[in-house]
Design a protein around this motif. Sequence first.
Motif, PDB file in Angstrom:
ATOM      1  N   GLY A 162      42.501  40.054  45.275  1.00 35.94           N
ATOM      2  CA  GLY A 162      43.395  41.199  45.267  1.00 35.94           C
ATOM      3  C   GLY A 162      43.020  42.175  46.361  1.00 35.94           C
ATOM      4  O   GLY A 162      42.345  41.795  47.324  1.00 35.94           O
ATOM      5  N   PRO A 163      43.419  43.437  46.237  1.00 32.00           N
ATOM      6  CA  PRO A 163      43.093  44.409  47.271  1.00 32.00           C
ATOM      7  C   PRO A 163      41.588  44.494  47.522  1.00 32.00           C
ATOM      8  O   PRO A 163      40.788  44.478  46.590  1.00 32.00           O
ATOM      9  N   THR A 213      32.713  41.761  46.278  1.00 33.55           N
ATOM     10  CA  THR A 213      32.348  41.423  47.644  1.00 33.55           C
ATOM     11  C   THR A 213      33.560  41.121  48.507  1.00 33.55           C
ATOM     12  O   THR A 213      34.584  40.652  48.003  1.00 33.55           O
ATOM     13  N   GLY A 214      33.420  41.392  49.793  1.00 33.87           N
ATOM     14  CA  GLY A 214      34.446  41.032  50.755  1.00 33.87           C
ATOM     15  C   GLY A 214      34.433  39.565  51.126  1.00 33.87           C
ATOM     16  O   GLY A 214      35.315  39.104  51.853  1.00 33.87           O
ATOM     17  N   LYS A 215      33.430  38.818  50.644  1.00 33.97           N
ATOM     18  CA  LYS A 215      33.388  37.388  50.902  1.00 33.97           C
ATOM     19  C   LYS A 215      34.485  36.668  50.119  1.00 33.97           C
ATOM     20  O   LYS A 215      35.030  37.208  49.154  1.00 33.97           O
ATOM     21  N   VAL A 235      36.233  46.816  41.436  1.00 32.65           N
ATOM     22  CA  VAL A 235      35.416  47.546  40.467  1.00 32.65           C
ATOM     23  C   VAL A 235      36.153  47.660  39.135  1.00 32.65           C
ATOM     24  O   VAL A 235      35.572  47.444  38.064  1.00 32.65           O
ATOM     25  N   GLU A 236      37.414  47.982  39.207  1.00 35.63           N
ATOM     26  CA  GLU A 236      38.200  48.115  37.975  1.00 35.63           C
ATOM     27  C   GLU A 236      38.265  46.795  37.220  1.00 35.63           C
ATOM     28  O   GLU A 236      38.207  46.781  35.981  1.00 35.63           O
ATOM     29  N   GLN A 237      38.378  45.692  37.951  1.00 38.42           N
ATOM     30  CA  GLN A 237      38.401  44.378  37.305  1.00 38.42           C
ATOM     31  C   GLN A 237      37.059  44.070  36.647  1.00 38.42           C
ATOM     32  O   GLN A 237      37.012  43.536  35.529  1.00 38.42           O
ATOM     33  N   CYS A 238      35.976  44.383  37.346  1.00 39.42           N
ATOM     34  CA  CYS A 238      34.642  44.168  36.765  1.00 39.42           C
ATOM     35  C   CYS A 238      34.501  44.925  35.450  1.00 39.42           C
ATOM     36  O   CYS A 238      34.057  44.362  34.435  1.00 39.42           O
TER      37      CYS A 238
END
Length: 231
Positions: A139-140, A110-112, A148-151
């Motif tokens: 991060g970015p 999320t952008g939050k 997404v990559e972190q998830c």
Amino acid sequence: MTLKLAIWDMDGTIVDSREVIQTAMCRAFGMCDLPEPDYEATRKVVGLGLEEAVRTLAPDYHDVPGLTEAYRQAFVARRAEETFREPLYDGAMETLERLANDNWLIAMATGKSHRGIRAIFEMHPLEQYFDTIWCADDGPGKPHPFMVEQCMGVLGCEPHQSLIIGDAIHDITMGRNAGIHTMGVSWGFGETHELEAAGAHEVHHDYASLNTGLDRFAEEILGRHGTEPAA
């Protein structure tokens, strides 16, 4: 057990935050003696990091950090008002619970800020459903694939086992950049034709339809027996 991961956006996907975001943005611009943005402009930046969002709305303004802070203050003030409401969309809670019961892994991108997510969790009992949460603080931001990559990395999932659900083109673009399946929803800030143009693999107009799509994705994963999908 075959892994399957649903990565969720928050604003405009799970919670109806249209009023509070537009009100806070208009108040922030007023505090900085700027013309208030209309909803059409605001909705197109929802999902971006806050500073990038206000910079997009006011590209020639000399004090973007000041405008960003004005938005934060206006948002917090609106939340404190007696008339404030930020409801869940019909079917959101039931869908999260169903996914958890069906052994899905559930993540948030999320952008939050983390502070904003904490405020949502104080209003609605959602925290229990999420296995990992990645925010604009980490991060970015969207549409970079970082969240997404972190998830996927934290939960041990591959791209073909993962999907993203979001209402904005930034969600779809982030998912496409990460190489995962993308499910747009039309009840938030993005419009169907915009989500389709951004490359959404499918667009849903209510939670019943979204649940059907989620079930179909799960069946396809089982059908692959864990192998990589064809290009």
